[in-house]
Enzyme design. Structure first.
Site, PDB file in Angstrom:
ATOM      1  N   ARG A  54       0.843  -1.214   0.000  1.00  0.00           N
ATOM      2  CA  ARG A  54       0.000   0.000   0.000  1.00  0.00           C
ATOM      3  C   ARG A  54       0.870   1.252   0.000  1.00  0.00           C
ATOM      4  O   ARG A  54       0.513   2.256  -0.620  1.00  0.00           O
ATOM      5  CB  ARG A  54      -0.957  -0.029   1.193  1.00  0.00           C
ATOM      6  CG  ARG A  54      -2.019  -1.129   1.051  1.00  0.00           C
ATOM      7  CD  ARG A  54      -2.890  -1.236   2.254  1.00  0.00           C
ATOM      8  NE  ARG A  54      -3.676  -0.045   2.504  1.00  0.00           N
ATOM      9  CZ  ARG A  54      -4.379   0.138   3.619  1.00  0.00           C
ATOM     10  NH1 ARG A  54      -4.371  -0.810   4.558  1.00  0.00           N
ATOM     11  NH2 ARG A  54      -5.070   1.244   3.809  1.00  0.00           N
ATOM     12  N   HIS A 104      -6.707   7.360  11.949  1.00  0.00           N
ATOM     13  CA  HIS A 104      -6.279   5.952  11.863  1.00  0.00           C
ATOM     14  C   HIS A 104      -4.803   5.819  11.508  1.00  0.00           C
ATOM     15  O   HIS A 104      -4.353   4.755  11.054  1.00  0.00           O
ATOM     16  CB  HIS A 104      -7.151   5.188  10.864  1.00  0.00           C
ATOM     17  CG  HIS A 104      -8.552   5.005  11.342  1.00  0.00           C
ATOM     18  ND1 HIS A 104      -9.581   4.648  10.508  1.00  0.00           N
ATOM     19  CD2 HIS A 104      -9.105   5.141  12.564  1.00  0.00           C
ATOM     20  CE1 HIS A 104     -10.711   4.580  11.216  1.00  0.00           C
ATOM     21  NE2 HIS A 104     -10.448   4.864  12.451  1.00  0.00           N
ATOM     22  N   CYS A 112       7.445   2.406  17.032  1.00  0.00           N
ATOM     23  CA  CYS A 112       8.068   1.328  17.805  1.00  0.00           C
ATOM     24  C   CYS A 112       7.063   0.859  18.848  1.00  0.00           C
ATOM     25  O   CYS A 112       6.664   1.636  19.729  1.00  0.00           O
ATOM     26  CB  CYS A 112       9.341   1.784  18.504  1.00  0.00           C
ATOM     27  SG  CYS A 112       9.994   0.512  19.620  1.00  0.00           S
ATOM     28  N   CYS A 134      15.308   2.562  20.884  1.00  0.00           N
ATOM     29  CA  CYS A 134      15.508   1.547  21.934  1.00  0.00           C
ATOM     30  C   CYS A 134      16.078   0.253  21.357  1.00  0.00           C
ATOM     31  O   CYS A 134      16.269  -0.719  22.096  1.00  0.00           O
ATOM     32  CB  CYS A 134      14.173   1.260  22.633  1.00  0.00           C
ATOM     33  SG  CYS A 134      13.021   0.318  21.612  1.00  0.00           S
ATOM     34  N   THR A 171     -16.996   7.495   2.503  1.00  0.00           N
ATOM     35  CA  THR A 171     -16.862   6.480   3.548  1.00  0.00           C
ATOM     36  C   THR A 171     -18.158   5.695   3.691  1.00  0.00           C
ATOM     37  O   THR A 171     -19.243   6.245   3.521  1.00  0.00           O
ATOM     38  CB  THR A 171     -16.450   7.090   4.909  1.00  0.00           C
ATOM     39  OG1 THR A 171     -16.246   6.051   5.855  1.00  0.00           O
ATOM     40  CG2 THR A 171     -17.487   8.083   5.422  1.00  0.00           C
ATOM     41  N   SER A 172     -18.028   4.406   3.996  1.00  0.00           N
ATOM     42  CA  SER A 172     -19.187   3.505   4.062  1.00  0.00           C
ATOM     43  C   SER A 172     -19.918   3.623   5.392  1.00  0.00           C
ATOM     44  O   SER A 172     -21.001   3.057   5.551  1.00  0.00           O
ATOM     45  CB  SER A 172     -18.711   2.062   3.882  1.00  0.00           C
ATOM     46  OG  SER A 172     -17.759   1.741   4.897  1.00  0.00           O
TER      47      SER A 172
HETATM   48  C1  LIG Z   1     -16.003  -3.577  11.438  1.00  0.00           C
HETATM   49  C2  LIG Z   1     -16.573  -2.654  12.487  1.00  0.00           C
HETATM   50  C3  LIG Z   1     -17.958  -3.035  12.897  1.00  0.00           C
HETATM   51  N1  LIG Z   1     -15.645  -2.658  13.644  1.00  0.00           N
HETATM   52  C4  LIG Z   1     -15.430  -1.519  14.314  1.00  0.00           C
HETATM   53  O1  LIG Z   1     -15.988  -0.464  14.085  1.00  0.00           O
HETATM   54  C5  LIG Z   1     -14.384  -1.636  15.377  1.00  0.00           C
HETATM   55  C6  LIG Z   1     -14.989  -2.176  16.686  1.00  0.00           C
HETATM   56  C7  LIG Z   1     -16.019  -1.302  17.259  1.00  0.00           C
HETATM   57  C8  LIG Z   1     -15.774  -0.221  18.028  1.00  0.00           C
HETATM   58  N2  LIG Z   1     -16.977   0.351  18.367  1.00  0.00           N
HETATM   59  C9  LIG Z   1     -17.984  -0.356  17.809  1.00  0.00           C
HETATM   60  C10 LIG Z   1     -19.370  -0.149  17.833  1.00  0.00           C
HETATM   61  C11 LIG Z   1     -20.154  -1.038  17.162  1.00  0.00           C
HETATM   62  C12 LIG Z   1     -19.556  -2.118  16.464  1.00  0.00           C
HETATM   63  C13 LIG Z   1     -18.164  -2.299  16.416  1.00  0.00           C
HETATM   64  C14 LIG Z   1     -17.396  -1.413  17.090  1.00  0.00           C
HETATM   65  N3  LIG Z   1     -13.723  -0.358  15.594  1.00  0.00           N
HETATM   66  C15 LIG Z   1     -12.440  -0.372  16.065  1.00  0.00           C
HETATM   67  O2  LIG Z   1     -11.833  -1.382  16.341  1.00  0.00           O
HETATM   68  C16 LIG Z   1     -11.791   0.983  16.252  1.00  0.00           C
HETATM   69  C17 LIG Z   1     -10.609   1.192  15.271  1.00  0.00           C
HETATM   70  C18 LIG Z   1     -11.034   1.079  13.886  1.00  0.00           C
HETATM   71  C19 LIG Z   1      -9.888   1.512  12.953  1.00  0.00           C
HETATM   72  C20 LIG Z   1      -9.355   0.349  12.163  1.00  0.00           C
HETATM   73  N4  LIG Z   1      -8.429   0.821  11.117  1.00  0.00           N
HETATM   74  C21 LIG Z   1      -8.804   1.159   9.891  1.00  0.00           C
HETATM   75  N5  LIG Z   1      -7.909   1.642   8.978  1.00  0.00           N
HETATM   76  C22 LIG Z   1      -6.503   1.840   9.347  1.00  0.00           C
HETATM   77  C23 LIG Z   1      -5.705   0.683   8.931  1.00  0.00           C
HETATM   78  C24 LIG Z   1      -5.661   0.498   7.438  1.00  0.00           C
HETATM   79  O3  LIG Z   1      -6.063   1.423   6.690  1.00  0.00           O
HETATM   80  O4  LIG Z   1      -5.174  -0.571   7.040  1.00  0.00           O
HETATM   81  S1  LIG Z   1     -10.483   1.043   9.470  1.00  0.00           S
HETATM   82  C25 LIG Z   1     -10.636   1.298   7.746  1.00  0.00           C
HETATM   83  O5  LIG Z   1     -11.933   0.847   7.396  1.00  0.00           O
HETATM   84  C26 LIG Z   1     -12.850   1.913   7.606  1.00  0.00           C
HETATM   85  C27 LIG Z   1     -13.916   1.957   6.570  1.00  0.00           C
HETATM   86  O6  LIG Z   1     -13.376   2.215   5.392  1.00  0.00           O
HETATM   87  P1  LIG Z   1     -13.916   3.398   4.421  1.00  0.00           P
HETATM   88  O7  LIG Z   1     -12.851   4.411   4.388  1.00  0.00           O
HETATM   89  O8  LIG Z   1     -15.290   3.843   4.753  1.00  0.00           O
HETATM   90  O9  LIG Z   1     -13.898   2.549   3.062  1.00  0.00           O
HETATM   91  P2  LIG Z   1     -14.978   1.493   2.548  1.00  0.00           P
HETATM   92  O10 LIG Z   1     -14.299   0.696   1.517  1.00  0.00           O
HETATM   93  O11 LIG Z   1     -15.651   0.783   3.679  1.00  0.00           O
HETATM   94  O12 LIG Z   1     -16.087   2.433   1.870  1.00  0.00           O
HETATM   95  C28 LIG Z   1     -15.716   3.238   0.772  1.00  0.00           C
HETATM   96  C29 LIG Z   1     -16.912   4.146   0.499  1.00  0.00           C
HETATM   97  O13 LIG Z   1     -16.533   5.054  -0.540  1.00  0.00           O
HETATM   98  C30 LIG Z   1     -17.506   5.022  -1.562  1.00  0.00           C
HETATM   99  N6  LIG Z   1     -16.789   5.243  -2.833  1.00  0.00           N
HETATM  100  C31 LIG Z   1     -16.074   4.348  -3.580  1.00  0.00           C
HETATM  101  N7  LIG Z   1     -15.537   4.961  -4.668  1.00  0.00           N
HETATM  102  C32 LIG Z   1     -15.915   6.279  -4.586  1.00  0.00           C
HETATM  103  C33 LIG Z   1     -15.680   7.431  -5.416  1.00  0.00           C
HETATM  104  N8  LIG Z   1     -14.973   7.365  -6.530  1.00  0.00           N
HETATM  105  N9  LIG Z   1     -16.216   8.612  -5.019  1.00  0.00           N
HETATM  106  C34 LIG Z   1     -16.964   8.708  -3.872  1.00  0.00           C
HETATM  107  N10 LIG Z   1     -17.216   7.649  -3.029  1.00  0.00           N
HETATM  108  C35 LIG Z   1     -16.693   6.465  -3.401  1.00  0.00           C
HETATM  109  C36 LIG Z   1     -18.176   3.658  -1.494  1.00  0.00           C
HETATM  110  O14 LIG Z   1     -19.496   3.752  -1.986  1.00  0.00           O
HETATM  111  C37 LIG Z   1     -18.141   3.387   0.027  1.00  0.00           C
HETATM  112  O15 LIG Z   1     -19.295   3.944   0.665  1.00  0.00           O
HETATM  113  C38 LIG Z   1     -12.061   3.183   7.647  1.00  0.00           C
HETATM  114  O16 LIG Z   1     -12.136   3.636   8.959  1.00  0.00           O
HETATM  115  C39 LIG Z   1     -10.650   2.726   7.309  1.00  0.00           C
HETATM  116  O17 LIG Z   1      -9.703   3.517   7.928  1.00  0.00           O
HETATM  117  N11 LIG Z   1     -11.177   1.080  17.539  1.00  0.00           N
HETATM  118  C40 LIG Z   1     -11.938   1.139  18.644  1.00  0.00           C
HETATM  119  O18 LIG Z   1     -13.147   1.100  18.608  1.00  0.00           O
HETATM  120  O19 LIG Z   1     -11.168   1.311  19.787  1.00  0.00           O
HETATM  121  C41 LIG Z   1     -11.878   1.366  21.035  1.00  0.00           C
HETATM  122  C42 LIG Z   1     -12.486   2.718  21.287  1.00  0.00           C
HETATM  123  C43 LIG Z   1     -13.190   2.862  22.373  1.00  0.00           C
HETATM  124  C44 LIG Z   1     -13.764   4.089  22.688  1.00  0.00           C
HETATM  125  C45 LIG Z   1     -13.658   5.216  21.848  1.00  0.00           C
HETATM  126  C46 LIG Z   1     -12.940   5.045  20.761  1.00  0.00           C
HETATM  127  C47 LIG Z   1     -12.369   3.787  20.453  1.00  0.00           C
END
Ligand SMILES: CC(C)NC(=O)[C@H](Cc1c[nH]c2ccccc12)NC(=O)[C@H](CCCC/N=C(/NCCC(=O)O)S[C@H]1O[C@H](COP(=O)(O)OP(=O)(O)OC[C@H]2O[C@@H](n3cnc4c(N)ncnc43)[C@H](O)[C@@H]2O)[C@@H](O)[C@H]1O)NC(=O)OCc1ccccc1
Length: 223
Positions: A54, A104, A112, A134, A171-172
């Site tokens: 990536r 993120h 580290c 370290c 974002t989705s």
């Molecule tokens: C799967 C999901 C249900 N799980 C979570 O949400 C989890 C758990 C959770 C926490 N709270 C909850 C509540 C309910 C259920 C679950 C949870 N969350 C976590 O673990 C988070 C940490 C989550 C972060 C993980 N890391 C990423 N990325 C970095 C790494 C990497 O990049 O490799 S997540 C990654 O996926 C996420 C979704 O991706 P999107 O960017 O939306 O992309 P996606 O493909 O899904 O959608 C693309 C969209 O674009 C549109 N599109 C496409 N092409 C175009 C185009 N051309 N033009 C316009 N739009 C377009 C499409 O139609 C679509 O709608 C982003 O956040 C992205 O960063 N941490 C946490 O909660 O810590 C504790 C905490 C406690 C208290 C307070 C705060 C925190």
């Protein structure tokens, strides 16, 4: 103040894959293996390969018209404009945006896991790398994995409290806490707008939505 949340969709037209769309990253990789602390502990080489690929893609990519329009908005608006991005690429900054929070993490930064030191990433990381501070062999990409606390949450909540307008782009709305920001902004009195290729999982939570490719709907909204 305008607070703008962006996701992978804003970088899709720059050639960087999204996660959940057809052929997206999560259809080619198992999220639990490459984007969780447990996955990294189990097979760090696999995770480094994932982010090294990536990082190479992002280095070749160019900002698109959506990134450029948001940079122009920040420069020309008579109010503060803050981008809170879930993206780990640097295309917002390369387009000229200055006020950007990477909740993120960042692909071009290294962390580290032993002492918390951070530094600019080499093009490719490996398990042979050691921390310059370290010397521990605990080098990881400076990104937030599932189950880990996102970065800068206090600054983000403060901004949501001040927001006159909250805009979500590309974002989705499927990952928290980012997916909950629209409800928080609305609760603080902000107007809310979604710009996306299609209605997201949270579309009903917005006052309005405009749909189409970001490179078209974002410049049209900014102008
Ligand atoms: C799967 C999901 C249900 N799980 C979570 O949400 C989890 C758990 C959770 C926490 N709270 C909850 C509540 C309910 C259920 C679950 C949870 N969350 C976590 O673990 C988070 C940490 C989550 C972060 C993980 N890391 C990423 N990325 C970095 C790494 C990497 O990049 O490799 S997540 C990654 O996926 C996420 C979704 O991706 P999107 O960017 O939306 O992309 P996606 O493909 O899904 O959608 C693309 C969209 O674009 C549109 N599109 C496409 N092409 C175009 C185009 N051309 N033009 C316009 N739009 C377009 C499409 O139609 C679509 O709608 C982003 O956040 C992205 O960063 N941490 C946490 O909660 O810590 C504790 C905490 C406690 C208290 C307070 C705060 C925190």
């Amino acid at each position: 103040m305008i607070v703008i949340l962006t996701g992978a969709g804003v970088s899709a037209e720059s050639g960087l894959g999204t996660f959940r769309d057809k052929g997206g990253l999560w259809s080619r990789y198992d999220l639990s293996e490459v984007a969780t602390p447990d996955g990294f502990a189990a097979d760090p080489a696999l995770v480094h390969d994932f982010y090294n690929a990536r990082r190479a893609n992002a280095a070749e990519a160019e900002p698109n018209a959506a990134h450029r329009a948001l940079a122009r908005l920040e420069a020309e608006a008579d109010e503060d404009v803050l981008i809170v991005t879930q993206n780990i690429d640097d295309l917002h900054e390369r387009a000229g945006s200055r006020s950007v929070i990477h909740m993120h993490g960042e692909l071009f930064r290294t962390l580290c896991a032993a002492c918390g030191a951070r530094w600019d990433a080499a093009p490719a990381l490996s398990t042979a790398d050691a921390c310059p501070q370290c010397r521990a062999a605990a080098v990881r990409p400076d990104v937030v994995w599932f189950g880990e606390m996102p970065y800068h949450m206090e600054r983000i909540v403060e901004a949501l409290e001040r927001a006159r307008l909250f805009v979500s782009i590309g974002t989705s709305g499927s990952v928290y806490p980012a997916a909950g920001f629209v409800a928080e902004a609305k609760a603080f009195g902000a107007a809310t707008l979604e710009l996306n290729l299609e209605p997201s999982d949270g579309a009903t939570g917005f006052d309005a939505g405009r749909y189409g490719p970001a490179s078209e709907v974002v410049p049209a909204w900014v102008n």
